[in-house]
Design a protein around this motif. Sequence first.
Motif, short mmCIF file in Angstrom:
data_model
loop_
_atom_site.label_atom_id
_atom_site.label_comp_id
_atom_site.label_asym_id
_atom_site.label_seq_id
_atom_site.Cartn_x
_atom_site.Cartn_y
_atom_site.Cartn_z
N HIS A 211 17.20 19.83 -37.73
CA HIS A 211 17.48 19.12 -36.38
C HIS A 211 16.29 19.13 -35.63
O HIS A 211 15.78 20.23 -35.37
N ARG A 212 16.03 18.15 -34.67
CA ARG A 212 14.97 18.19 -33.60
C ARG A 212 15.90 19.01 -32.54
O ARG A 212 16.97 19.14 -32.37
N ALA B 59 28.39 16.60 -42.26
CA ALA B 59 27.43 16.42 -43.23
C ALA B 59 26.03 16.95 -42.76
O ALA B 59 25.27 17.37 -43.71
N MET B 60 25.56 16.78 -41.62
CA MET B 60 24.19 16.97 -40.90
C MET B 60 24.51 18.39 -40.69
O MET B 60 23.27 18.85 -40.26
N THR C 273 21.15 12.13 -32.67
CA THR C 273 22.27 12.53 -32.86
C THR C 273 22.65 13.55 -31.79
O THR C 273 21.83 13.98 -31.10
N PRO C 274 23.86 14.19 -31.72
CA PRO C 274 23.94 15.12 -30.76
C PRO C 274 23.38 16.41 -30.77
O PRO C 274 22.87 16.99 -29.88
N TYR C 275 23.14 16.59 -32.16
CA TYR C 275 21.97 17.86 -32.64
C TYR C 275 20.70 17.79 -31.98
O TYR C 275 20.05 18.70 -31.65
N PRO D 119 30.23 5.82 -36.19
CA PRO D 119 30.78 6.40 -37.27
C PRO D 119 29.62 7.34 -38.14
O PRO D 119 29.81 8.14 -39.08
N GLU D 120 28.53 6.51 -38.01
CA GLU D 120 27.25 7.11 -38.82
C GLU D 120 26.63 8.68 -38.17
O GLU D 120 25.69 9.09 -38.59
N GLY D 121 27.47 9.06 -36.99
CA GLY D 121 26.98 10.29 -36.33
C GLY D 121 25.80 10.12 -35.30
O GLY D 121 25.46 11.01 -34.58
#
Length: 484
Positions: A341-342, A335-336, A311-313, A110-112
Amino acid sequence: MSRPDTPKSLADLIAQVPSITDHLFQNAPKNALTIYTQMMPGDGVRPEFTTWRDEQWAWRNTIAVHDQSYHMCSTHVRGPDALAFTQYLSVNTFKNFEVGAAKQLVCCSPEGYLIGDAILYRMAEDDYMVVGNPATTEWVEYNAQALDFDVTTESDMMWTLNKAKRREFYRFQVEGPKAWELLEELNGGPLPEIKFFKSAEIGLGPFRARGMRHSMGGMPGLEISGPWDEYRDVKRLIQKAGQKYGLRMVGSIAYFTTVIESGWWAVPVSGVYTGQGTEGYRQWCSAQNAAMRMSLGGSFYSPNIADYYLTPYDVNYGHIIKFDHDYIGRAALEAMKDQPHRKKVTLVWNADDVLSVMAAGLEAGEAADKPLPITLPLAAAARMHYDRVTDTAGNTIGLATYPGYTANERAMMSLASVDAEFAEPGTEVVLLWGEDGGGSRSAGNIEPHKQVKIRAIVAPSPISRAAQSYRSEIGIKRGSLSDV
């Protein structure tokens, strides 16, 4: 019988240990060759069939056959809500998902943060099968029980956890520049047109099998699967027919180096150890589950396990994240979206620095005064190996995983996720090699050593020009499978 203080769940374990990071560093076994060869049993997949260098060479030049029948978990999801349920777990969309096709299942907390990803096969109208990292299949099992969807799950465990010692399906990846020629010979004629992540029935001599367009090392080929009872006969048939094409069976040592060339971050530190949204999972997770069995190693150390999360990003999945459906982690990812992002890249280690580490092993002196040896082709010190990556001034800019060598690239490499301003190919960075505690964090599982700096150059992911060309040919965007 377990001792009274033996943790019954991941929640119990985290409550009992001073640091979950330190606990994962102390988990054995540590040596990558031990870890990976244990995942594939000797009666099915040897560590090497010829040599690991020869087997790596084969997927670029002739035909390589990867026996995937043993080491991956498979979980069926069945029921009238099977599609809605799996879609609720994945950040990418499942539109146009017909029977016989496959999708990438990318699961987040849930936090991504990434839980893991796997391949989701649509076997029948209300029957989907998740195949891959147990962190992902177990997340699917947990949510099938915890959420209000009309589904059931049935898991076919990897061989080391499989009490029946038989699988539902055999699974072989047949790939390389001559793979199509062999498969057409076995089929008795031209193969049907099979688009990427789609499948069709094909012939294998007297046998029928499901052929799916997929690749491990980024080369043309098919993943073929069929009933377990036909495993040995089909394997012998492929080996015999493939001899004249230079076919090589790929052992467990070479198999796990494919991720370095293809650029798949296969085993992230699953984002389940912290966060209110995964509290129920931690209570459900027992000693048999991956989150409690994993080991952690490498030069990056933080007492906060969340510092290892991705994260997926961060692994170049940003373009597959869709906000056209509801799913676990959507609000956090949304939100992200516009934040920095890396990016996932390949790091090519400086050859002189690698040779310096190797030369130290031939010199007199105490082990504690020498760098940690680099084991070829897999140099990981744990199942989840994370090295710290810095700029040339020593500032941390990212994390690296899968330190390994391939004869095809003639280079020692890592996959890495680095700050965007350092992701341009050709950028000079530094990788720290060896634990910052000189081996003390790993409770004697690796020898004492000193940490050293290894220069590296940023390269694309996937690094293989052959893989880049193949992905371009079939329309896959870099770093992802799922929108094909």
